[in-house]
Design an enzyme around this catalytic site. Sequence first.
Site, PDB file in Angstrom:
ATOM      1  N   LYS A  83     -42.856 157.209  45.663  1.00 47.52           N
ATOM      2  CA  LYS A  83     -44.404 157.210  44.902  1.00 47.52           C
ATOM      3  C   LYS A  83     -44.167 156.752  43.453  1.00 47.52           C
ATOM      4  O   LYS A  83     -43.494 157.508  42.836  1.00 47.52           O
ATOM      5  CB  LYS A  83     -44.824 158.581  45.193  1.00 47.52           C
ATOM      6  CG  LYS A  83     -46.324 158.826  44.994  1.00 47.52           C
ATOM      7  CD  LYS A  83     -46.767 160.275  45.365  1.00 47.52           C
ATOM      8  CE  LYS A  83     -48.398 160.545  45.570  1.00 47.52           C
ATOM      9  NZ  LYS A  83     -48.529 161.711  45.540  1.00 47.52           N
TER      10      LYS A  83
HETATM   11  C1  E4P Z   1     -51.756 162.227  46.366  1.00 45.47           C
HETATM   12  O1  E4P Z   1     -51.009 161.600  46.782  1.00 45.47           O
HETATM   13  C2  E4P Z   1     -52.151 162.778  45.032  1.00 45.47           C
HETATM   14  O2  E4P Z   1     -51.087 163.056  44.501  1.00 45.47           O
HETATM   15  C3  E4P Z   1     -53.374 163.828  45.350  1.00 45.47           C
HETATM   16  O3  E4P Z   1     -54.063 163.622  46.515  1.00 45.47           O
HETATM   17  C4  E4P Z   1     -54.100 164.162  43.912  1.00 45.47           C
HETATM   18  O4  E4P Z   1     -55.218 164.865  43.993  1.00 45.47           O
HETATM   19  P1  E4P Z   1     -55.947 165.616  42.964  1.00 45.47           P
HETATM   20  O5  E4P Z   1     -56.827 164.501  42.255  1.00 45.47           O
HETATM   21  O6  E4P Z   1     -56.566 166.965  43.465  1.00 45.47           O
HETATM   22  O7  E4P Z   1     -54.640 166.313  41.953  1.00 45.47           O
END
Ligand code: E4P
Length: 226
Positions: A83
């Site tokens: 990622k």
């Molecule tokens: C997914 O890959 C993200 O890290 C995640 O959905 C972020 O979500 P949040 O905005 O609730 O932290």
Amino acid sequence: MKIFLDTAEIDEIRTAARWGVLDGVTTNPTLFAKVGGSYDDVLEQICRITPGPVSAEVVAEDVEGMLREGRHFATLAPNIVVKVPMSEEGLEAIACFAEEGIKTNCTLIFSANQGLLAAKAGASLLSPFVGRLDDINEHGMDVVRELVAMVTTHNLGTEVLAASIRHPRHMTEAALAGSHVATVPFKILREMIHHPLTDTGILRFRKDWESVQAAGRDRTHAAAEA
Ligand code: E4P
């Protein structure tokens, strides 16, 4: 639509796998911080539970650092997806990973243009953050819809992953928008299972069943005494 779990909690991932709805997992530094220990160990455990893609996020902000961290993650298990945040350096790293055959999930996407560039650089997954856009009075799901249209129209060979999901309705909307994947916190996945009418319906069926069983027992008892 594939469902990924947005967590680093092993118990939550095991439970979703038992429910038969787990297609993959996304983690990030914030989610890992809630668990602690060694990130490598956590990732390896998750990869043993699910054969689906498991996103491991780099924290370096320079290209060399991203490549070092990502190449290391890729040695942990075959289903690791690196990622990488959307940035100038992130795009360069995504392009290098693509040449090396390492899959990437471009994260922190807040506009369709950012997603378009990540797709061009070779990202396997594009993660628009729906909830964080809603939080600032924008329509997060519009970015999902636009990205799905771009990917489909131009056959970009990547998948849209609706992220930052805040409530069950977001999951319905992501599916209707044609998102290929949505990543969901465990709490919301559990909320998707339940409905007040389902829960009271189960209770009423059980009570009616028990009352008919009790009536049967009373009749048998009365017949034996007669
Ligand atoms: C997914 O890959 C993200 O890290 C995640 O959905 C972020 O979500 P949040 O905005 O609730 O932290």
